[in-house]
Design a protein around this motif. Sequence first.
Motif, PDB file in Angstrom:
ATOM      1  N   TRP A  35       0.831  -1.210   0.000  1.00  0.00           N
ATOM      2  CA  TRP A  35       0.000   0.000   0.000  1.00  0.00           C
ATOM      3  C   TRP A  35       0.864   1.260   0.000  1.00  0.00           C
ATOM      4  N   LEU A  36       1.997   1.236   0.714  1.00  0.00           N
ATOM      5  CA  LEU A  36       2.877   2.405   0.734  1.00  0.00           C
ATOM      6  C   LEU A  36       3.406   2.709  -0.670  1.00  0.00           C
ATOM      7  N   VAL A  37       3.835   1.680  -1.387  1.00  0.00           N
ATOM      8  CA  VAL A  37       4.335   1.892  -2.750  1.00  0.00           C
ATOM      9  C   VAL A  37       3.209   2.406  -3.652  1.00  0.00           C
ATOM     10  N   TYR A  38       2.012   1.825  -3.501  1.00  0.00           N
ATOM     11  CA  TYR A  38       0.884   2.227  -4.329  1.00  0.00           C
ATOM     12  C   TYR A  38       0.490   3.681  -4.063  1.00  0.00           C
ATOM     13  N   ASN A  39       0.366   4.068  -2.773  1.00  0.00           N
ATOM     14  CA  ASN A  39      -0.054   5.422  -2.446  1.00  0.00           C
ATOM     15  C   ASN A  39       0.984   6.454  -2.865  1.00  0.00           C
ATOM     16  N   ALA A  40       2.295   6.087  -2.721  1.00  0.00           N
ATOM     17  CA  ALA A  40       3.333   7.023  -3.159  1.00  0.00           C
ATOM     18  C   ALA A  40       3.256   7.252  -4.665  1.00  0.00           C
ATOM     19  N   ARG A  41       3.058   6.186  -5.427  1.00  0.00           N
ATOM     20  CA  ARG A  41       2.937   6.336  -6.883  1.00  0.00           C
ATOM     21  C   ARG A  41       1.648   7.079  -7.251  1.00  0.00           C
ATOM     22  N   PHE A  42       0.573   6.791  -6.520  1.00  0.00           N
ATOM     23  CA  PHE A  42      -0.721   7.394  -6.828  1.00  0.00           C
ATOM     24  C   PHE A  42      -0.696   8.907  -6.592  1.00  0.00           C
ATOM     25  N   HIS A  43      -0.041   9.338  -5.498  1.00  0.00           N
ATOM     26  CA  HIS A  43       0.012  10.769  -5.201  1.00  0.00           C
ATOM     27  C   HIS A  43       0.980  11.500  -6.131  1.00  0.00           C
ATOM     28  N   ARG A  44       1.954  10.782  -6.664  1.00  0.00           N
ATOM     29  CA  ARG A  44       2.855  11.409  -7.630  1.00  0.00           C
ATOM     30  C   ARG A  44       2.131  11.674  -8.945  1.00  0.00           C
ATOM     31  N   GLN A  45       1.458  10.681  -9.464  1.00  0.00           N
ATOM     32  CA  GLN A  45       0.599  10.832 -10.645  1.00  0.00           C
ATOM     33  C   GLN A  45      -0.313   9.626 -10.717  1.00  0.00           C
ATOM     34  N   LYS A  46      -1.590   9.875 -10.940  1.00  0.00           N
ATOM     35  CA  LYS A  46      -2.585   8.817 -10.918  1.00  0.00           C
ATOM     36  C   LYS A  46      -2.416   7.890 -12.124  1.00  0.00           C
ATOM     37  N   PRO A  47      -2.304   6.579 -11.923  1.00  0.00           N
ATOM     38  CA  PRO A  47      -2.195   5.647 -13.057  1.00  0.00           C
ATOM     39  C   PRO A  47      -3.496   5.584 -13.849  1.00  0.00           C
ATOM     40  N   CYS A  48      -3.357   5.284 -15.114  1.00  0.00           N
ATOM     41  CA  CYS A  48      -4.521   5.123 -15.994  1.00  0.00           C
ATOM     42  C   CYS A  48      -5.024   3.685 -15.866  1.00  0.00           C
ATOM     43  N   ASN A  49      -6.237   3.534 -15.379  1.00  0.00           N
ATOM     44  CA  ASN A  49      -6.802   2.197 -15.198  1.00  0.00           C
ATOM     45  C   ASN A  49      -6.936   1.451 -16.518  1.00  0.00           C
ATOM     46  N   ALA A  50      -7.422   2.152 -17.536  1.00  0.00           N
ATOM     47  CA  ALA A  50      -7.654   1.497 -18.822  1.00  0.00           C
ATOM     48  C   ALA A  50      -6.361   0.976 -19.415  1.00  0.00           C
ATOM     49  N   HIS A  51      -5.296   1.735 -19.296  1.00  0.00           N
ATOM     50  CA  HIS A  51      -4.022   1.328 -19.901  1.00  0.00           C
ATOM     51  C   HIS A  51      -3.402   0.155 -19.146  1.00  0.00           C
ATOM     52  N   HIS A  52      -3.424   0.210 -17.815  1.00  0.00           N
ATOM     53  CA  HIS A  52      -2.701  -0.787 -17.023  1.00  0.00           C
ATOM     54  C   HIS A  52      -3.508  -2.054 -16.776  1.00  0.00           C
ATOM     55  N   LEU A  53      -4.841  -1.986 -16.873  1.00  0.00           N
ATOM     56  CA  LEU A  53      -5.654  -3.166 -16.601  1.00  0.00           C
ATOM     57  C   LEU A  53      -6.270  -3.764 -17.853  1.00  0.00           C
ATOM     58  N   SER A  54      -6.730  -2.914 -18.775  1.00  0.00           N
ATOM     59  CA  SER A  54      -7.328  -3.418 -20.012  1.00  0.00           C
ATOM     60  C   SER A  54      -6.341  -3.471 -21.159  1.00  0.00           C
ATOM     61  N   GLY A  55      -5.229  -2.771 -21.052  1.00  0.00           N
ATOM     62  CA  GLY A  55      -4.220  -2.805 -22.104  1.00  0.00           C
ATOM     63  C   GLY A  55      -4.391  -1.754 -23.168  1.00  0.00           C
ATOM     64  N   THR A  56      -5.512  -1.050 -23.210  1.00  0.00           N
ATOM     65  CA  THR A  56      -5.748  -0.023 -24.217  1.00  0.00           C
ATOM     66  C   THR A  56      -6.387   1.185 -23.551  1.00  0.00           C
ATOM     67  N   CYS A  57      -6.028   2.361 -24.022  1.00  0.00           N
ATOM     68  CA  CYS A  57      -6.619   3.601 -23.541  1.00  0.00           C
ATOM     69  C   CYS A  57      -7.034   4.420 -24.768  1.00  0.00           C
ATOM     70  N   THR A  58      -8.324   4.685 -24.890  1.00  0.00           N
ATOM     71  CA  THR A  58      -8.850   5.422 -26.052  1.00  0.00           C
ATOM     72  C   THR A  58      -9.033   6.902 -25.762  1.00  0.00           C
ATOM     73  N   ASN A  59      -8.610   7.339 -24.595  1.00  0.00           N
ATOM     74  CA  ASN A  59      -8.770   8.744 -24.221  1.00  0.00           C
ATOM     75  C   ASN A  59      -7.660   9.575 -24.853  1.00  0.00           C
ATOM     76  N   PHE A  60      -8.046  10.492 -25.724  1.00  0.00           N
ATOM     77  CA  PHE A  60      -7.050  11.330 -26.391  1.00  0.00           C
ATOM     78  C   PHE A  60      -6.402  12.262 -25.369  1.00  0.00           C
ATOM     79  N   ALA A  61      -5.073  12.362 -25.429  1.00  0.00           N
ATOM     80  CA  ALA A  61      -4.305  13.182 -24.492  1.00  0.00           C
ATOM     81  C   ALA A  61      -4.669  12.834 -23.051  1.00  0.00           C
ATOM     82  N   CYS A  62      -4.600  11.565 -22.720  1.00  0.00           N
ATOM     83  CA  CYS A  62      -4.984  11.082 -21.392  1.00  0.00           C
ATOM     84  C   CYS A  62      -4.105  11.734 -20.325  1.00  0.00           C
TER      85      CYS A  62
END
Length: 535
Positions: A406-433
């Motif tokens: 959780w410490l690693v996750y929260n540190a990364r999350f507060h630095r910049q929020k990960p894109c769920n679509a990219h990291h879990l589904s493999g594709t992100c269709t949001n332009f300029a995400c």
Amino acid sequence: MLGAAKLDSLDTRLEQFKLSNQNSQHELQTLLKEYSQLLEDYKVLWNAKIREASKSNSVSSNASSSPVLEKPRNPYVLVLIDGNGYVFNDELVKDKEEGGMRAARMLNDVVEKLLREQPQARDARVIARVYADITNVSKQLAKMKVIGLEKRSLMPFAAGFTRALGGFDFMDSLDEEGTRFKIRETFKFAAEDTACSHILFAACHDTNYLPQLVPYNGLQNKITLIQGAGFDTEFYQLGLTVAQFPTIFRWSKLVAAPSTTKGSSSVKAPSTKASAPARDFPKTSALDRDDWRSTSVGADSVSYDANGVIVGIPDFAASDGFTSKAEATKKTKPCRYFQKGFCRWGNKCAFVHAPSPTVPILTPTAPNRTNISSYLPATLPPNFIALNKDAHRLDAYLRPPTPAEWLVYNARFHRQKPCNAHHLSGTCTNFACPFDHHPLEVETQYCLEYVLKCSPCPRRGACRIAECVHGHVCQKEGCVGQAKGCKLKADAHVADLKVASMVPAEVEELPVPGEEFGGEDGGGGAGVGVYEGAW
């Protein structure tokens, strides 16, 4: 020095050896000539036989000029099933004769599809033999309320299975030892039969069959193991191919049948369904009621009729300090939030907190909320979805992340929020995400998957979408639902966690993870991660 007599003796022996050697060489040459002549005669006879065979076979235009081993007549593939451990899926067994016929056709189709990869068995017909103690299996299924309480209630299904196809038989072996005897003898006969090109062995829950399979260690072109409920890991040591038929056989073991006494005429099978917490509905008998209109009053002073439906609620104005007539009228209506599991107002709520006879109340003592990892599957076959006996979707078990993760996750999350679509589904269709697409640490990736599993799927238990990243059942030990901030609904907490069957997953375009539950942050919500770390 040697004497003259000794020299004469050696000279005589040498002459005798030369003479004997010459005779041997002469005999050897004679034998070689005779052997050569024999080979020539054999070639002449063989060629004459080949020409004679090619002339008689006028149908084949390209007959081979070399001898070919004749293929066995009527090749077949044997599917050998121990029905005591490999039980067919509930939806098939419930349909009795129709279910048995459908199970036979499904088994024939999947076996033919599997044998397309085996050249030696591609054109072979399929023969299936199921041996089981039908009486005992019927008791186990009746205890789970899959079929009726008759002594041999599985027989209609077995008859339909036997009738569906000519080479399919479902036979009663009376007991487990009789089943083992039939499995061993049938396997021995098929293994020695040249017409049997392949054996699919569906009895890997019982290690008593291991000694018979050891001589075929590594013979993948002859034996294929079928994985089912209770598959013993010792069978992996045989080096044989392991196949899975999750749409045909149950993925969880049956409960043990209750022992019957000699004097009992019938045994009532208790339900394994996750029962709702006990309500305060009074049990009224025919002697306690004057007629069907009679009502009763429970411990909470709420009046119920014989079916447990609320028909009267006491006046709370005097007891709780409500003096307004309008407020007293409101207090006679049940609180719909309390009936769903949690009301934020507690005792100050303007509506009565009475249990609903149709909606289960979620409490900390709800069944199957402890030792969840022993119920949910650790992994799932690719492109298959696990279902319980109520056709509610089950997820593979995910352990709660550790505080370090959780410490690693929260540190990364507060630095910049990960894109769920990219990291879990493999594709992100949001332009300029605006969210982070850089590779995640292992701890962050795992926590992100866990956070999404704590968010409810819009389809809930009816979801059949492959690789759905949302949750369908709550995996938290002792969770009491929304009262403790859990996002999953009540049905995700009271669902039976035992896997009853597998169904093929549906391929459909999934929504971008985070859109429904993450709002504008799209990254799953930092608050969720911090809360889960504290949980």
